[in-house]
Enzyme design. Structure first.
Site, PDB file in Angstrom:
ATOM      1  N   SER A 184      43.576  11.238 -28.356  1.00  0.00           N
ATOM      2  CA  SER A 184      42.145  11.333 -28.646  1.00  0.00           C
ATOM      3  C   SER A 184      41.415  10.041 -28.293  1.00  0.00           C
ATOM      4  CB  SER A 184      41.920  11.642 -30.130  1.00  0.00           C
ATOM      5  OG  SER A 184      40.571  11.387 -30.470  1.00  0.00           O
ATOM      6  N   GLN A 220      38.372   9.546 -28.928  1.00  0.00           N
ATOM      7  CA  GLN A 220      37.476   9.207 -30.038  1.00  0.00           C
ATOM      8  C   GLN A 220      38.184   8.323 -31.050  1.00  0.00           C
ATOM      9  OE1 GLN A 220      35.955  12.913 -31.572  1.00  0.00           O
ATOM     10  NE2 GLN A 220      34.855  13.383 -29.682  1.00  0.00           N
ATOM     11  N   ARG A 256      38.104  26.576 -30.025  1.00  0.00           N
ATOM     12  CA  ARG A 256      37.817  27.071 -28.662  1.00  0.00           C
ATOM     13  C   ARG A 256      38.914  27.960 -28.093  1.00  0.00           C
ATOM     14  NH1 ARG A 256      34.780  21.734 -26.271  1.00  0.00           N
ATOM     15  NH2 ARG A 256      32.758  22.219 -27.212  1.00  0.00           N
ATOM     16  N   ARG A 266      35.235  19.486 -39.226  1.00  0.00           N
ATOM     17  CA  ARG A 266      36.188  18.907 -38.266  1.00  0.00           C
ATOM     18  C   ARG A 266      36.944  17.732 -38.905  1.00  0.00           C
ATOM     19  NH1 ARG A 266      33.083  18.134 -32.722  1.00  0.00           N
ATOM     20  NH2 ARG A 266      35.200  17.640 -32.029  1.00  0.00           N
ATOM     21  N   ASP A 304      37.521  19.458 -22.403  1.00  0.00           N
ATOM     22  CA  ASP A 304      36.214  20.094 -22.619  1.00  0.00           C
ATOM     23  C   ASP A 304      35.916  21.178 -21.582  1.00  0.00           C
ATOM     24  OD1 ASP A 304      35.850  18.424 -24.766  1.00  0.00           O
ATOM     25  OD2 ASP A 304      34.628  16.976 -23.680  1.00  0.00           O
TER      26      ASP A 304
HETATM   27  C1  S3P Z   1      35.244  12.449 -26.260  1.00  0.00           C
HETATM   28  C2  S3P Z   1      36.591  12.671 -26.401  1.00  0.00           C
HETATM   29  C3  S3P Z   1      37.178  14.017 -26.488  1.00  0.00           C
HETATM   30  C4  S3P Z   1      36.211  15.086 -25.970  1.00  0.00           C
HETATM   31  C5  S3P Z   1      34.818  14.906 -26.517  1.00  0.00           C
HETATM   32  C6  S3P Z   1      34.271  13.557 -26.100  1.00  0.00           C
HETATM   33  C7  S3P Z   1      34.752  11.056 -26.224  1.00  0.00           C
HETATM   34  O1  S3P Z   1      37.457  14.296 -27.835  1.00  0.00           O
HETATM   35  O2  S3P Z   1      36.691  16.371 -26.300  1.00  0.00           O
HETATM   36  O3  S3P Z   1      33.946  15.912 -26.048  1.00  0.00           O
HETATM   37  O4  S3P Z   1      33.584  10.838 -25.818  1.00  0.00           O
HETATM   38  O5  S3P Z   1      35.522  10.160 -26.585  1.00  0.00           O
HETATM   39  P1  S3P Z   1      38.828  13.794 -28.570  1.00  0.00           P
HETATM   40  O6  S3P Z   1      38.833  12.329 -28.634  1.00  0.00           O
HETATM   41  O7  S3P Z   1      38.773  14.414 -29.931  1.00  0.00           O
HETATM   42  O8  S3P Z   1      39.938  14.346 -27.740  1.00  0.00           O
END
Ligand code: S3P
Length: 452
Positions: free
Chosen positions: A174, A176, A353, A128, A322
């Site tokens: 994102s 994250q 996905r 990833r 998700d």
């Molecule tokens: C998440 C953010 C999302 C999500 C992941 C959990 C998080 O990902 O798909 O399951 O806890 O910040 P992305 O930040 O890559 O969109």
């Protein structure tokens, strides 16, 4: 190798709770670990992903005293003695398992330390993209080497360097990446600002605020001044709406069905799944139980109906990213077409996905067209029981277990151990649903107090 065997059911009358929110559990382990003082965290999700994050924090010197655990899985309630922002150097590379959230948020935190560290993960995580955090953290002055077989991928080595704050426009929506930059910013002198192209889950901002950190938030611009020290507190993690989504669809798509999900997270950056099921024709009643530590929790009741197709809005995609595999299952059971576009982020999740959802829905006789950035489902074609792979992806395994409840004949989903990355106890709750049990005791997960 574990598998799910799913028989179609006639009736769905269920009252349950789902385990704690995964996104919040990762953040609770990290922020309580960085805080000054002892935090009491309850409702923690003892899934493999979150346990890896907890272990990562322990390897940086954070002490954890477990008070309750989910039998056979791990802690749900614990006291975390924070390090007042002064982490210790981990003795060995840190295993993030299957978790993108774990790796990316830990990278933000660890990039700013005065010691070297290394993060690695399983085969899926090692393919990833990590460039999305290496770029902004690099702009802040971090030195991060990607050592993966695939360019820009894990393992990543974080080498000590002086970090400075930045103003960063996220190239993708994102949470994250946003969170990685904000956590790094907490260790820098000055103000770090992140601008997101669309609203993403805001648990990091809310939790930091709850732990006494001042976070500036104006629309999609979020900023944080470095040097603040989170202050320990009690934090209860509500149930995970992304886990509840499987049951929400199981109820919504069955006329006459009734479901109550108790004490689930209702943060508005996560509830688009409820709006979509409502739009498709289900009755969805939200009963908020009030705010707690900046988050929102409540009960949700769903009454099923013959669903009809819908178009997902572009702005909804990050809010329900998700849930898309199980939304495709709802779409296959609905009359008419459901269009899901602008969702190319799906291709860089635990699996691609778009591809894995298309493969399994087609295996069941569903009609679905694949696009580079999403899919279109033509609903109303009966689903047939089939043998399907999970592809090692927890949400694919669970989404197609739900599809099996509506199919003609038995469905088998192979290789389902991956479900433990996010949803311990899914298998036992699914077994109760397949038995058409209406006994609430069958839907409880066993919690054991540490001293009993
Ligand atoms: C998440 C953010 C999302 C999500 C992941 C959990 C998080 O990902 O798909 O399951 O806890 O910040 P992305 O930040 O890559 O969109």
């Amino acid at each position: 190798m574990s598998e799910f065997r799913v028989q179609p059911i006639q009736n769905f009358e269920v009252d349950l709770e789902v385990p704690g929110d995964k996104s919040m559990s990762h953040r609770a382990a990290m922020i309580a670990g960085l805080a000054e003082g002892e935090s009491l965290i309850s409702g923690f999700l003892p899934s493999e992903d979150c346990l890896n994050t907890l272990s990562a924090m322990k390897s940086c010197g954070v002490k954890v005293a477990v008070e309750e655990e989910m039998e056979g899985f791990g802690p749900t309630r614990m006291r975390i003695a924070g390090k007042s922002m002064k982490l210790d150097a981990p003795a060995a590379p840190i295993d993030c398992g299957n978790s993108g959230t774990g790796m990316r948020l830990l990278a933000g935190m660890l990039a700013a330390q005065s010691f070297e560290s290394e993060l690695f993960g399983d085969e899926s995580l090692s393919s990833r993209p990590m460039g999305r955090i290496i770029d902004p953290l690099g702009e802040m002055g971090a030195t991060i080497e990607s050592k993966g077989a695939k360019p820009g991928c894990a393992p990543i080595r974080l080498i000590p360097s002086k970090m400075k704050p930045i103003h960063y426009e996220l190239p993708m929506a994102s949470a994250q990446v946003k969170s990685a930059v904000l956590l790094a910013g907490l260790f820098c002198e000055g103000r770090t600002t992140v601008v997101q192209p669309a609203t993403t889950r805001d648990h990091t901002e809310r939790m930091l605020e709850a732990f006494g950190v001042d976070v500036g938030s104006e629309g999609n611009t979020i900023s944080i001044k470095g040097g603040q020290v989170p202050q320990a507190r009690e934090f209860h993690v509500p149930g995970d709406i992304s886990s509840a989504a499987f049951w929400l669809v199981a109820a919504a798509a069955r006329p006459g069905a009734r479901l109550v999900v108790r004490r689930v997270g209702l943060n508005p950056t996560r509830t688009a799944i409820l709006d979509v099921l409502e739009r498709m024709g289900a009755t969805v009643i939200r009963r908020p139980l009030g705010g707690m530590a900046g988050e929102v929790m409540g009960d949700v009741e769903v009454h099923g109906a013959q669903l009809h197709g819908t178009d997902l809005e572009r702005s909804e995609i990050p809010n329900l990213i998700d849930e898309i595999p199980v939304i495709c299952v709802a779409a296959a059971l609905a009359k008419g077409v459901t269009r899901i576009r602008d969702a190319r982020e799906l291709r860089v999740k635990e699996t691609d996905r778009v591809a894995t959802t298309v493969a399994n829905l087609r295996a069941m006789g569903g009609r679905i067209e694949e696009f580079e950035d999403g899919m279109e489902v033509e609903g109303g074609h009966p689903l047939k029981g089939a043998e399907m792979k999970s592809y090692g992806d927890h949400r694919i395994a669970m989404a197609f277990a739900i599809a099996g409840l509506f199919a003609e004949g038995e469905s088998r989903i192979l290789d389902t151990a991956c479900v433990n990355t996010s949803y311990p106890c899914f298998a036992s709750q699914l077994a109760a649903v397949c038995r058409e049990s209406t006994d609430p005791a069958d839907y409880c997960f066993p919690i054991r107090r540490q001293d009993s």
